[in-house]
Motif scaffolding. Structure first.
Motif, mmCIF file in Angstrom:
data_model
loop_
_atom_site.group_PDB
_atom_site.id
_atom_site.type_symbol
_atom_site.label_atom_id
_atom_site.label_comp_id
_atom_site.label_asym_id
_atom_site.label_seq_id
_atom_site.Cartn_x
_atom_site.Cartn_y
_atom_site.Cartn_z
ATOM 1 N N ALA A 76 0.827 -1.204 0.000
ATOM 2 C CA ALA A 76 0.000 0.000 0.000
ATOM 3 C C ALA A 76 0.866 1.260 0.000
ATOM 4 C CB ALA A 76 -0.924 -0.003 1.220
ATOM 5 N N SER A 77 1.957 1.226 0.757
ATOM 6 C CA SER A 77 2.850 2.382 0.826
ATOM 7 C C SER A 77 3.508 2.652 -0.523
ATOM 8 C CB SER A 77 3.922 2.147 1.892
ATOM 9 O OG SER A 77 4.866 3.191 1.910
ATOM 10 N N HIS A 78 3.984 1.589 -1.177
ATOM 11 C CA HIS A 78 4.614 1.753 -2.490
ATOM 12 C C HIS A 78 3.599 2.239 -3.523
ATOM 13 C CE1 HIS A 78 8.716 0.223 -1.877
ATOM 14 N NE2 HIS A 78 8.196 -0.595 -0.990
ATOM 15 N N ALA A 79 2.362 1.702 -3.445
ATOM 16 C CA ALA A 79 1.328 2.137 -4.385
ATOM 17 C C ALA A 79 1.033 3.623 -4.202
ATOM 18 C CB ALA A 79 0.056 1.315 -4.181
ATOM 19 N N LYS A 80 0.968 4.065 -2.941
ATOM 20 C CA LYS A 80 0.699 5.477 -2.656
ATOM 21 C C LYS A 80 1.803 6.376 -3.200
ATOM 22 C CE LYS A 80 -0.215 8.666 1.166
ATOM 23 N NZ LYS A 80 -0.327 8.809 2.640
ATOM 24 N N LYS A 81 3.052 5.960 -2.993
ATOM 25 C CA LYS A 81 4.182 6.760 -3.481
ATOM 26 C C LYS A 81 4.178 6.833 -5.006
ATOM 27 C CE LYS A 81 7.216 5.816 0.460
ATOM 28 N NZ LYS A 81 8.451 5.129 0.925
ATOM 29 N N LEU A 82 3.821 5.721 -5.654
ATOM 30 C CA LEU A 82 3.792 5.705 -7.110
ATOM 31 C C LEU A 82 2.672 6.603 -7.631
ATOM 32 C CD1 LEU A 82 4.966 4.688 -9.721
ATOM 33 C CD2 LEU A 82 3.638 2.582 -9.463
ATOM 34 N N ILE A 83 1.531 6.579 -6.945
ATOM 35 C CA ILE A 83 0.431 7.462 -7.332
ATOM 36 C C ILE A 83 0.868 8.916 -7.241
ATOM 37 C CG2 ILE A 83 -1.865 8.284 -6.664
ATOM 38 C CD1 ILE A 83 -2.405 5.405 -5.653
ATOM 39 N N GLU A 84 1.527 9.258 -6.131
ATOM 40 C CA GLU A 84 1.982 10.633 -5.947
ATOM 41 C C GLU A 84 2.974 11.038 -7.031
ATOM 42 O OE1 GLU A 84 3.553 10.500 -2.023
ATOM 43 O OE2 GLU A 84 1.584 10.661 -1.029
ATOM 44 N N ALA A 85 3.867 10.096 -7.373
ATOM 45 C CA ALA A 85 4.860 10.402 -8.406
ATOM 46 C C ALA A 85 4.202 10.591 -9.766
ATOM 47 C CB ALA A 85 5.895 9.282 -8.476
ATOM 48 N N LEU A 86 3.192 9.758 -10.068
ATOM 49 C CA LEU A 86 2.491 9.885 -11.353
ATOM 50 C C LEU A 86 1.697 11.187 -11.420
ATOM 51 C CD1 LEU A 86 1.213 6.222 -11.818
ATOM 52 C CD2 LEU A 86 2.983 7.358 -13.153
ATOM 53 N N ASN A 87 1.075 11.541 -10.289
ATOM 54 C CA ASN A 87 0.291 12.780 -10.273
ATOM 55 C C ASN A 87 1.171 14.020 -10.395
ATOM 56 O OD1 ASN A 87 -2.140 11.445 -10.048
ATOM 57 N ND2 ASN A 87 -2.166 11.522 -7.810
ATOM 58 N N ALA A 88 2.466 13.848 -10.078
ATOM 59 C CA ALA A 88 3.380 14.992 -10.149
ATOM 60 C C ALA A 88 3.938 15.199 -11.555
ATOM 61 C CB ALA A 88 4.531 14.790 -9.161
ATOM 62 N N LEU A 89 3.648 14.267 -12.480
ATOM 63 C CA LEU A 89 4.152 14.420 -13.840
ATOM 64 C C LEU A 89 3.491 15.615 -14.532
ATOM 65 C CD1 LEU A 89 4.157 10.722 -15.137
ATOM 66 C CD2 LEU A 89 6.172 12.138 -14.704
ATOM 67 N N PRO A 90 4.229 16.320 -15.371
ATOM 68 C CA PRO A 90 3.607 17.370 -16.197
ATOM 69 C C PRO A 90 2.521 16.754 -17.068
ATOM 70 C CG PRO A 90 5.995 17.524 -16.266
ATOM 71 C CD PRO A 90 5.678 16.231 -15.584
ATOM 72 N N PRO A 91 1.448 17.494 -17.362
ATOM 73 C CA PRO A 91 0.323 16.937 -18.127
ATOM 74 C C PRO A 91 0.738 16.275 -19.435
ATOM 75 C CG PRO A 91 -0.242 19.076 -17.248
ATOM 76 C CD PRO A 91 1.206 18.884 -16.954
ATOM 77 N N ASP A 92 1.692 16.882 -20.184
ATOM 78 C CA ASP A 92 2.060 16.299 -21.465
ATOM 79 C C ASP A 92 2.764 14.963 -21.282
ATOM 80 O OD1 ASP A 92 4.185 17.690 -20.269
ATOM 81 O OD2 ASP A 92 5.254 17.813 -22.171
ATOM 82 N N MET A 93 3.621 14.852 -20.233
ATOM 83 C CA MET A 93 4.303 13.586 -19.968
ATOM 84 C C MET A 93 3.319 12.525 -19.488
ATOM 85 S SD MET A 93 7.895 14.721 -18.178
ATOM 86 C CE MET A 93 8.366 13.006 -18.029
ATOM 87 N N ALA A 94 2.356 12.936 -18.669
ATOM 88 C CA ALA A 94 1.354 11.990 -18.174
ATOM 89 C C ALA A 94 0.531 11.425 -19.328
ATOM 90 C CB ALA A 94 0.443 12.676 -17.160
ATOM 91 N N SER A 95 0.163 12.290 -20.256
ATOM 92 C CA SER A 95 -0.612 11.838 -21.419
ATOM 93 C C SER A 95 0.173 10.824 -22.235
ATOM 94 C CB SER A 95 -0.993 13.033 -22.290
ATOM 95 O OG SER A 95 -1.821 13.928 -21.592
ATOM 96 N N LYS A 96 1.453 11.103 -22.458
ATOM 97 C CA LYS A 96 2.293 10.183 -23.220
ATOM 98 C C LYS A 96 2.452 8.841 -22.490
ATOM 99 C CE LYS A 96 4.971 13.775 -25.592
ATOM 100 N NZ LYS A 96 6.303 14.395 -25.739
ATOM 101 N N LEU A 97 2.600 8.927 -21.166
ATOM 102 C CA LEU A 97 2.769 7.709 -20.372
ATOM 103 C C LEU A 97 1.551 6.807 -20.488
ATOM 104 C CD1 LEU A 97 4.149 5.951 -18.184
ATOM 105 C CD2 LEU A 97 3.063 7.426 -16.482
ATOM 106 N N TRP A 98 0.348 7.381 -20.214
ATOM 107 C CA TRP A 98 -0.864 6.579 -20.271
ATOM 108 C C TRP A 98 -1.135 6.073 -21.686
ATOM 109 C CZ3 TRP A 98 -2.058 4.759 -15.915
ATOM 110 C CH2 TRP A 98 -1.949 5.512 -14.738
ATOM 111 N N TYR A 99 -0.811 6.884 -22.685
ATOM 112 C CA TYR A 99 -0.995 6.446 -24.065
ATOM 113 C C TYR A 99 -0.097 5.249 -24.358
ATOM 114 C CZ TYR A 99 -0.638 6.246 -29.139
ATOM 115 O OH TYR A 99 -0.622 5.810 -30.437
ATOM 116 N N GLN A 100 1.155 5.304 -23.908
ATOM 117 C CA GLN A 100 2.086 4.220 -24.171
ATOM 118 C C GLN A 100 1.650 2.938 -23.447
ATOM 119 O OE1 GLN A 100 4.433 4.661 -26.386
ATOM 120 N NE2 GLN A 100 5.117 2.519 -26.266
ATOM 121 N N ILE A 101 1.196 3.109 -22.217
ATOM 122 C CA ILE A 101 0.707 1.934 -21.478
ATOM 123 C C ILE A 101 -0.483 1.318 -22.206
ATOM 124 C CG2 ILE A 101 -0.454 1.203 -19.350
ATOM 125 C CD1 ILE A 101 1.236 3.214 -17.833
#
Length: 198
Positions: free
Chosen positions: A70-95
């Protein structure tokens, strides 16, 4: 994060009896090789189930692992939410692309993501494990031994001229000779209690 124990994958079933156990059986009236085989099977089943119980993790270890996930999942969520919008879009698109459309898709930030669900599930598991009674592996193991004592005694009770009290005593001797520890000052009473008799 510490690794959890490897899951129990079965094992070779040990149906063996010690020479002392064989001698006890062979000295009984009505002995037959089939009786020895039947008791060997009971011993094998007991050893298999005992090894399975031994392989189980205590609730405390499972709880700590859930907390870590749960702790690792929370940290990963926080890190993903901290991505700039354009990088986040590219990440989710690639996934989405790499998983042939079966992976997570970009969602508004206020909605739950798969990782949020992981965190919630882990939290539920923490609550469930926390509410459980102390680890009962030892109690289950003792019950296995009482069952084995009762089952062997039941086979010996069928022999001609063997009283139920003697059958329980001989069954306990067999367990001891096979290095199976069970505390019982009165084997017959232990058998009766296991069978639910007064």
């Amino acid at each position: 994060m510490t690794k959890t124990r490897q899951p129990f994958r079965g094992a070779w079933i040990d149906n063996s009896l010690t020479n002392r156990a064989r001698k006890i059986l062979q000295d009984l009236p009505g002995y037959s090789p089939e009786l020895e085989i039947s008791i060997g099977k009971l011993l094998g089943d007991y050893r298999f189930n005992r090894d399975y119980l031994t392989s189980l993790e205590p609730n405390s270890d499972r709880l700590e692992h859930l907390k870590a996930v749960a702790s690792h999942a929370k940290k990963l969520i926080e890190a993903l939410n901290a991505l700039p919008p354009d990088m986040a879009s590219k990440l989710w698109y690639q996934i989405h692309k790499e998983t042939n459309g079966k992976g997570p898709t970009l969602r508004p930030s206020h909605e739950l993501t798969e990782l949020d669900l992981i965190a919630l599930i882990c939290r539920s598991g923490e609550i469930e494990l926390s509410r459980k009674q102390p680890d009962k592996r030892g109690m289950k193991s003792k019950r296995l031994e009482c069952q084995l004592l009762s089952d062997i005694a039941a086979l010996l009770e069928e022999l001609p001229g063997i009283k139920v009290t003697h059958a329980a005593n001989h069954a306990l001797e067999i367990l001891y000779s096979c290095r199976i520890a069970i505390k019982s000052d009165n084997p017959r009473r232990t058998v009766r209690e296991y069978r639910g008799l007064n």
